[in-house]
Design an enzyme around this catalytic site. Structure first.
Site, mmCIF file in Angstrom:
data_model
loop_
_atom_site.group_PDB
_atom_site.id
_atom_site.type_symbol
_atom_site.label_atom_id
_atom_site.label_comp_id
_atom_site.label_asym_id
_atom_site.label_seq_id
_atom_site.Cartn_x
_atom_site.Cartn_y
_atom_site.Cartn_z
ATOM 1 N N TYR A 1 -1.617 -72.235 54.880
ATOM 2 C CA TYR A 1 -0.245 -72.526 54.460
ATOM 3 C C TYR A 1 0.596 -72.731 55.710
ATOM 4 O O TYR A 1 0.204 -72.349 56.826
ATOM 5 C CB TYR A 1 0.346 -71.321 53.727
ATOM 6 C CG TYR A 1 -0.029 -71.140 52.277
ATOM 7 C CD1 TYR A 1 0.182 -72.148 51.344
ATOM 8 C CD2 TYR A 1 -0.522 -69.919 51.828
ATOM 9 C CE1 TYR A 1 -0.115 -71.936 49.997
ATOM 10 C CE2 TYR A 1 -0.817 -69.706 50.483
ATOM 11 C CZ TYR A 1 -0.610 -70.727 49.579
ATOM 12 O OH TYR A 1 -0.882 -70.526 48.253
ATOM 13 N N GLU B 1 2.139 -63.920 48.911
ATOM 14 C CA GLU B 1 2.544 -62.541 49.205
ATOM 15 C C GLU B 1 3.388 -62.514 50.482
ATOM 16 O O GLU B 1 3.458 -61.499 51.179
ATOM 17 C CB GLU B 1 1.340 -61.597 49.314
ATOM 18 C CG GLU B 1 0.637 -61.354 48.015
ATOM 19 C CD GLU B 1 -0.094 -62.577 47.475
ATOM 20 O OE1 GLU B 1 0.371 -63.103 46.441
ATOM 21 O OE2 GLU B 1 -1.101 -63.005 48.043
ATOM 22 N N ASN C 1 3.041 -75.499 45.461
ATOM 23 C CA ASN C 1 2.053 -74.447 45.273
ATOM 24 C C ASN C 1 2.158 -73.831 43.885
ATOM 25 O O ASN C 1 3.172 -73.206 43.572
ATOM 26 C CB ASN C 1 2.257 -73.357 46.319
ATOM 27 C CG ASN C 1 1.122 -72.352 46.314
ATOM 28 O OD1 ASN C 1 0.038 -72.655 46.814
ATOM 29 N ND2 ASN C 1 1.341 -71.199 45.729
ATOM 30 N N GLU C 2 1.140 -74.020 43.090
ATOM 31 C CA GLU C 2 1.097 -73.452 41.740
ATOM 32 C C GLU C 2 2.434 -73.670 41.039
ATOM 33 O O GLU C 2 2.988 -72.748 40.443
ATOM 34 C CB GLU C 2 0.747 -71.960 41.784
ATOM 35 C CG GLU C 2 -0.680 -71.699 42.172
ATOM 36 C CD GLU C 2 -1.133 -70.271 41.881
ATOM 37 O OE1 GLU C 2 -0.280 -69.370 41.825
ATOM 38 O OE2 GLU C 2 -2.336 -70.058 41.716
ATOM 39 N N GLU D 1 -8.139 -72.130 45.556
ATOM 40 C CA GLU D 1 -8.054 -70.708 45.921
ATOM 41 C C GLU D 1 -9.109 -69.949 45.138
ATOM 42 O O GLU D 1 -8.937 -69.722 43.936
ATOM 43 C CB GLU D 1 -6.669 -70.135 45.590
ATOM 44 C CG GLU D 1 -5.575 -70.666 46.475
ATOM 45 C CD GLU D 1 -4.216 -70.062 46.139
ATOM 46 O OE1 GLU D 1 -4.156 -68.948 45.587
ATOM 47 O OE2 GLU D 1 -3.213 -70.747 46.401
HETATM 48 C C1 GLA Z 1 -1.729 -67.612 43.969
HETATM 49 C C2 GLA Z 1 -0.916 -68.212 45.093
HETATM 50 C C3 GLA Z 1 -1.319 -67.671 46.445
HETATM 51 C C4 GLA Z 1 -1.455 -66.173 46.385
HETATM 52 C C5 GLA Z 1 -2.474 -65.808 45.330
HETATM 53 C C6 GLA Z 1 -2.708 -64.326 45.181
HETATM 54 O O1 GLA Z 1 -2.894 -68.259 43.826
HETATM 55 O O2 GLA Z 1 -1.018 -69.617 45.104
HETATM 56 O O3 GLA Z 1 -0.347 -68.046 47.378
HETATM 57 O O4 GLA Z 1 -0.221 -65.626 46.082
HETATM 58 O O5 GLA Z 1 -2.016 -66.244 44.097
HETATM 59 O O6 GLA Z 1 -3.100 -63.754 46.363
#
Ligand code: GLA
Length: 590
Positions: free
Chosen positions: A53, A99, A157-158, A235
Site C-alpha cells: 500500500y 489497520e 480498496n475494498e 489479499e
Molecule cells: C481488508 C483490507 C486490508 C486489511 C484487511 C484485514 O482486506 O483491505 O487493508 O484491513 O482487511 O487485515
C-alpha cells in the site's frame, strides 16, 4: 520496457504466461535498513512479486507538505525490489484500510467538518489530485512500461464494503490514467454480491477478491461477475491483527498451506496479506468500529510468514515447500539472521511531570468551548482541556460529550478517573463507573487529558475526529471558557528533566533513562508494572503500550540503537512507582 497484460484467463508478462505469487509488506511499517533483508526473504520463499500500500498520511503529513524520505522513501523500496528481480504491485488507493490510522487518509481532511470521504465530492477529490500530482510522477519511472518493476495498481480498496459511488471509482481510475499510470489497474473486494457490485468497475477494470479461506467459493462468486479473466486473490489473509484488550491471533500453517494449494490448483494468482506485517510505530495504528471502538495494537506481526522482527517462521518454511511444488525456488543466499539482544533492566532516573511541562510542549489556546484536535491542526497524540468551575457544588457527574477516545480527569491536579469512549454514558443519570466531582466553595480547576488512540480505518465510522467533539458538562450544564494544550508529542527535546522524586500522585509523567550498548541488535522492550503510554528510543516513537495486552513487548529494531549511550523516554499516563524497563531478546505478543 515490459508489459503486463491479460489474455483470456491468463496474465502475460512480455507475452509469456505468468502466475503472480506475491507477498505484502508495507515499507512504512519497517525501518528502511531492513527493507532489503525482508525482500530477499520473500524472493527466497519462491515469490515473484511484492505488494505494498501507499499511506497518504505518511507522504502528506500536513496539507501541501510532502515527505518521501527515510521510511517514506517508496521509490527506494521499489528500486530495491526491482533490483532483486521482483515485480511490484502498488496500491496507492488513496484509502488503504490496513489497520493504519484513518485508513491512510490524512487527519487534516477532517478540519473541514462538512468533508465527505470516499465519494465524488469535489473538495475531497481536489485533495487527492494534489497528492497524486506529487506521488504518481515519482512512480512513473518505476512502471514496467517504462522499464521498472511495477506491474499493477489498485484504484480503491475494498470500496464495496463502504459505498456504491461508481462516479468516484471512475474518477480515481481516470486520475491515474491521466498521470500516465499505463499499467494494469484493478480493484479488490470481499467476494459477496454486495461487495462486488459496489466496489468493482467490471468490465473495464480487473476485479480481484480478498479472503482467508474457501477459495473455490470466492472465485466462483467472482466469476459470476467476471468470466474469462485471470483469478487473483489480492489479499490472502494468512494471519490476522490484534486489538488492545482482545485475544492474540494466530493461524496454523497447515491450514494456510491447504488454502494456498487449493488456490494454486485453480491456477489463481495470489498476494499474501501479509508476508511480513511489521510495526505500527508512532501513533499510526488504526482502529475498528462496528458498534464498539477497538484500537489496533502496536505490533502488526499478523502471524505472517516473517514475524514482526523479520525472522523466518514455520509458516514460511511450509509455504516455501508448497510453492516449490509449483515453481523453481531461486537458489539465493539468505541474509544472515539479525541478532537479538538482551540489554537487561534499565532504571529511568529522571522525570518530568506533564503538568509541569505543558508550556514547554505546547502554546495554550483559549476557546469558549472544547474543540477537536483537527480544528487546531493537530493530527495525533494527546490534547488537554482545562477550565474553572465555581463552587460550592454538591457531588455530581462530569459528562464528556463525546470523548475520542480515552480521557483522564483531574480536579485541582488530582486524578479522578478515566472515561473511555465505549463505556461512556452521556445521560445525567449516575452509573457505577461515572466520574463524580464535588466542587469546594472556592471553586476548582478541571483538567481533561484526552488520548487519540487511532482513527477508525474501516467501515461507516471512518470519519473520526479526536479529542472532545462537542462539549463538557457538569451534570446538565455545559462548561465554557477553556484553555487547550495540543500535545502531539512529536518532539520531546524541550522537556526539562530533573532527578526522579518519589511520587505517589500517579499523574502523567515522562521518565528518562540512559543505557549503554556495546553491540546493536534487535531487542524487545518489556514494560512490566507500567500501565499505559508511549515509548521513545533516541527520539523515535516506538508506539503505544498498554497493560491490558495482548502485546507485552514493543519491538525495537537494531538500527534505532547506537553503540555507546542511548536514551529511552517513557510517557506513562498513570505514573509509576518503580520506573524500570527491560530489554529482552524475545517478543511477547500474547
Ligand atoms: C481488508 C483490507 C486490508 C486489511 C484487511 C484485514 O482486506 O483491505 O487493508 O484491513 O482487511 O487485515
Amino acid at each position: 520496457m515490459a508489459t503486463f497484460t491479460i489474455k483470456g484467463n491468463q496474465f502475460m508478462y512480455n507475452g509469456e504466461p505468468i502466475r503472480i505469487l506475491s507477498g505484502a509488506m508495507h515499507y512504512f511499517r519497517i525501518v528502511p535498513e531492513y527493507w532489503k533483508d525482508r525482500l530477499l526473504k520473500l524472493k527466497a520463499c519462491g515469490f515473484n512479486a511484492v505488494e505494498t500500500y501507499v499511506a497518504w498520511n505518511v507522504h502528506e503529513p500536513k496539507e501541501g507538505q510532502f515527505n518521501f524520505q527515510g521510511i517514506a522513501d517508496i521509490e527506494h523500496f521499489i528500486q530495491l525490489a526491482g533490483d532483486l528481480g521482483l515485480h511490484v504491485i502498488v496500491r496507492p488507493s488513496p484509502y488503504i484500510c490496513a489497520e493504519w490510522e484513518f485508513g491512510g487518509l490524512p487527519a487534516w481532511l477532517l478540519k473541514d467538518p462538512s468533508m465527505q470521504l470516499r465519494c465524488y465530492y469535489q473538495p475531497y477529490l481536489s485533495k487527492i489530485d494534489a497528492y497524486f500530482d506529487e506521488l504518481l510522477p515519482r512512480l512513473k519511472p518505476y512502471l514496467c512500461t517504462n522499464g521498472g518493476p511495477v506491474i499493477a495498481m489498485q484504484i480503491e480498496n475494498e470500496y464495496g464494503s463502504y459505498g456504491n459511488d461508481k462516479e468516484y471509482l471512475i474518477y480515481l481510475k481516470e486520475a491515474m490514467i491521466q498521470r500516465d499510470m499505463n499499467v494494469l489497474l484493478f480493484t479488490s473486494d470481499g467476494y459477496d454480491d454486495s461487495n462486488i457490485q459496489g466496489g468493482t468497475l467490471i468490465p473495464d477494470v480487473l476485479a480481484t477478491v480478498n479472503f482467508g479461506s474457501r477459495p473455490e467459493e470466492a472465485f466462483a462468486k467472482l466469476q459470476e461477475y467476471q468470466l474469462d479473466k485471470p483469478l487473483f486473490c489480492m489479499e490472502y489473509w494468512n494471519g490476522w491483527f490484534d486489538h488492545w484488550g482482545d485475544e492474540h491471533h494466530e493461524r496454523e500453517y497447515d491450514d494456510v498451506v491447504d488454502v494456498l494449494d487449493r488456490m494454486l490448483k485453480l491456477d489463481a494468482s495470489v498476494n499474501f496479506y501479509m508476508f511480513h506485517g511489521g510495526t505500527n510505530f508512532g501513533f499510526y495504528n488504526g482502529a475498528n468500529f462496528l458498534g464498539k471502538y477497538e484500537p489496533t495494537a502496536t505490533s502488526y506481526d499478523y502471524h505472517a510468514l516473517l514475524n514482526e522482527s523479520g525472522d523466518i517462521t514455520d509458516k514460511y518454511i511450509a509455504v516455501r515447500e508448497l510453492i516449490s511444488k509449483y515453481v523453481d525456488i531461486p537458489d539465493i543466499e539468505m541474509p544472515s539472521p539479525i541478532r537479538k539482544k538482551h540489554y537487561g533492566n534499565i532504571r529511568l532516573t529522571e522525570q518530568s511531570r506533564l503538568f509541569d511541562s505543558l508550556n514547554l510542549l505546547s502554546s495554550p489556546i483559549k476557546s469558549k468551548y472544547p474543540v477537536s484536535m483537527e480544528q487546531l491542526d493537530q493530527d495525533y497524540g494527546f490534547i488537554l482541556y482545562t477550565t474553572q468551575i465555581s463552587g460550592p457544588r454538591a457531588k455530581n457527574k462530569i459528562v464528556l460529550q463525546h470523548v475520542h477516545d480515552r480521557a483522564l480527569i483531574f480536579i485541582d491536579g488530582v486524578y479522578q478517573g478515566v472515561v473511555e469512549r465505549n463505556t461512556h454514558d452521556q445521560t445525567v443519570e449516575i452509573k457505577e463507573n461515572d466520574i463524580l466531582a464535588e466542587i469546594p466553595p472556592e471553586g476548582a480547576t478541571l483538567s481533561i487529558l484526552v488520548e487519540n488512540m487511532g482513527r477508525i480505518n474501516y467501515g461507516y465510522g471512518l470519519k473520526d475526529p479526536k479529542g472532545i467533539t462537542e462539549g463538557v458538562r457538569f451534570e446538565r450544564m455545559f462548561l465554557y471558557d477553556w484553555t487547550i494544550h495540543t500535545l502531539p508529542l512529536d518532539d520531546l527535546s524541550k522537556l526539562n528533566f530533573g532527578e526522579r522524586q518519589a511520587d505517589n500522585s500517579y499523574t502523567p509523567t515522562f521518565y528518562k533513562g540512559v543505557f549503554n550498548v556495546d553491540e546493536t541488535g534487535d531487542t524487545f522492550l518489556k514494560l512490566e508494572g507500567w500501565t499505559k503510554g508511549v515509548a521513545y528510543i533516541n527520539g523515535y516513537n516506538l508506539g503505544r503500550y498498554w497493560d491490558i495486552g495482548p502485546q507485552k513487548t514493543l519491538y525495537v529494531p537494531g538500527p534505532l540503537l547506537r553503540e555507546g549511550e542511548n536514551e529511552i523516554i517513557i510517557f506513562e499516563l498513570h505514573g509509576t512507582r518503580d520506573p524500570v524497563v527491560t530489554f529482552q531478546d524475545f517478543a511477547e505478543l500474547g
